[in-house]
Design an enzyme around this catalytic site. Structure first.
Site, PDB file in Angstrom:
ATOM      1  N   GLU A  50       0.767  -1.231   0.021  1.00  0.00           N
ATOM      2  CA  GLU A  50       0.174   0.063   0.007  1.00  0.00           C
ATOM      3  C   GLU A  50       0.910   1.138   0.004  1.00  0.00           C
ATOM      4  O   GLU A  50       1.829   1.287   0.800  1.00  0.00           O
ATOM      5  CB  GLU A  50      -0.908  -0.217   1.406  1.00  0.00           C
ATOM      6  CG  GLU A  50      -1.826   1.103   1.447  1.00  0.00           C
ATOM      7  CD  GLU A  50      -2.605   0.958   2.505  1.00  0.00           C
ATOM      8  OE1 GLU A  50      -2.279   0.466   3.608  1.00  0.00           O
ATOM      9  OE2 GLU A  50      -3.792   1.624   2.402  1.00  0.00           O
ATOM     10  N   LYS A 120      -9.720   1.560  -2.348  1.00  0.00           N
ATOM     11  CA  LYS A 120     -10.010   0.965  -0.893  1.00  0.00           C
ATOM     12  C   LYS A 120     -11.501   1.420  -0.649  1.00  0.00           C
ATOM     13  O   LYS A 120     -11.835   2.483  -0.707  1.00  0.00           O
ATOM     14  CB  LYS A 120      -9.044   1.602  -0.117  1.00  0.00           C
ATOM     15  CG  LYS A 120      -9.022   1.210   1.354  1.00  0.00           C
ATOM     16  CD  LYS A 120      -7.705   1.790   1.915  1.00  0.00           C
ATOM     17  CE  LYS A 120      -7.273   1.211   3.426  1.00  0.00           C
ATOM     18  NZ  LYS A 120      -6.221   1.765   4.027  1.00  0.00           N
ATOM     19  N   CYS A 162      -5.528  -3.367   2.641  1.00  0.00           N
ATOM     20  CA  CYS A 162      -5.357  -3.094   3.898  1.00  0.00           C
ATOM     21  C   CYS A 162      -6.596  -3.315   4.776  1.00  0.00           C
ATOM     22  O   CYS A 162      -7.042  -4.417   5.006  1.00  0.00           O
ATOM     23  CB  CYS A 162      -4.527  -1.961   4.241  1.00  0.00           C
ATOM     24  SG  CYS A 162      -3.776  -1.996   5.781  1.00  0.00           S
TER      25      CYS A 162
HETATM   26  N1  LIG Z   1      -3.567   1.213   6.003  1.00  0.00           N
HETATM   27  C1  LIG Z   1      -4.684   0.599   6.677  1.00  0.00           C
HETATM   28  O1  LIG Z   1      -5.556   0.316   6.396  1.00  0.00           O
HETATM   29  C2  LIG Z   1      -4.338  -0.005   8.129  1.00  0.00           C
HETATM   30  C3  LIG Z   1      -5.100  -1.137   8.718  1.00  0.00           C
HETATM   31  C4  LIG Z   1      -4.766  -1.200  10.055  1.00  0.00           C
HETATM   32  O2  LIG Z   1      -3.647  -1.066  10.422  1.00  0.00           O
HETATM   33  C5  LIG Z   1      -5.620  -2.142  10.641  1.00  0.00           C
HETATM   34  O3  LIG Z   1      -5.212  -2.212  11.881  1.00  0.00           O
HETATM   35  O4  LIG Z   1      -6.796  -2.330  10.437  1.00  0.00           O
END
Ligand SMILES: NC(=O)CCC(=O)C(=O)O
Length: 291
Positions: A50, A120, A162
């Site tokens: 990411e 996302k 993520c």
């Molecule tokens: N960049 C993100 O979306 C981080 C996601 C994350 O750390 C989580 O705990 O969920």
């Protein structure tokens, strides 16, 4: 079921750090991707993390945002995929479109053509007292589509970015509706939630849906404000971790075996045992990503 994944697929995850210089970040990614291909000449697919071309920061996303496909990062990755003849899941980059900024991943086929784009969907807005506060929604807009990407040579994989991994629906839909052999998540978990949830979520999505999960993280860098967890991972359809990085810059490799998809699904036939007479099949009710 036998053509879920048409043949063995060799994957590399490039775990690197991004600094504040976009051109340097692109060159750095290139160095690692070229190295991956040199180390594994039969390499099929490479996954970047990411925000591999920019700092992971709500105050910086807009400064680094570019249009897709005309922006320099998309053009750069397209050229690289073509030069090396690889399928490239280009991590994610801040994308600008009609005054909004998205966190977007673009996937390229071996000829450099774009075969998928995921914005996302679930923005990372969390507040853990004494732990971490982050609010992507201050500057980002969430995407609104489920993404399944067809690679003609191999089959279909689903994609999330993520925080999307915390929402099992995306993986369920790609697996059940689109027959995906894998879920790929460029990500950047942190040192608070990573140790608790990163492996758990990767293995859960794999076991729930009996597919491979591939998670690509930036490496950890304490010089930056956001401390990525690292530990890029590949998990097989039985939930076994078959490749894992440490915390530093690194390339990890894995081979996805087509046999493991039907064997895990036949051995534990949850797919056939679903009780849609008791609950709804959500996988039939959503819009898929169009490029
Ligand atoms: N960049 C993100 O979306 C981080 C996601 C994350 O750390 C989580 O705990 O969920």
């Amino acid at each position: 079921m036998s053509n879920l994944l048409a043949k063995k697929l060799k994957v590399a995850i490039v775990q690197i750090t991004a600094g504040s210089n976009k051109q340097a970040n692109l060159q750095h990614a290139k160095e690692f991707i070229v190295r991956a291909k040199q180390q594994e000449p039969q390499l099929d697919l490479v996954v970047l993390p990411e925000c591999f071309n920019s700092p992971y920061s709500v105050t910086e996303f807009a400064n680094y945002a570019e249009q897709i496909p005309s922006g320099e990062s998309t053009q750069f990755l397209s050229q690289l995929a073509k030069e090396l003849s690889i399928i490239l899941v280009g991590g994610s980059i801040p994308e600008s479109d009609q005054g909004k900024v998205y966190n977007t991943s673009v996937t390229f086929d071996r000829d450099g053509s774009i075969i998928g784009k995921h914005r996302k969907v679930h923005l990372f807005d969390i507040d853990i007292p004494g732990g971490i506060t982050f609010k992507e929604s201050i500057t980002l807009t969430g995407g609104s589509k489920v993404t399944s990407i067809n690679v003609p040579e191999f089959g279909t994989f689903g994609e999330g970015i993520c925080y999307d991994i915390r929402f099992p629906e995306l993986a369920q839909i790609s697996a059940r509706r689109d027959n995906a052999f894998a879920m790929i998540y460029p990500g950047a978990f942190n040192t608070v939630t990573g140790p608790l949830h990163w492996h758990l979520l990767a293995r859960s999505r794999a076991v729930d849906n009996q597919l491979y999960t591939i998670l690509a993280s930036p490496s950890r860098n304490y010089d930056l404000n956001y401390h990525a967890y690292g530990h890029s991972l590949v998990v097989d359809p039985m939930g076994k971790i078959i490749a894992e990085a440490g915390e530093g810059e690194e390339i990890i490799f894995a081979e996805l075996d087509p046999e493991l998809l039907p064997s895990s699904r036949n051995g534990i036939p949850v797919t056939k045992q679903r009780r849609f007479d008791v609950y709804e099949d959500i996988s039939t009710k959503v819009e898929t990503s169009a490029l």
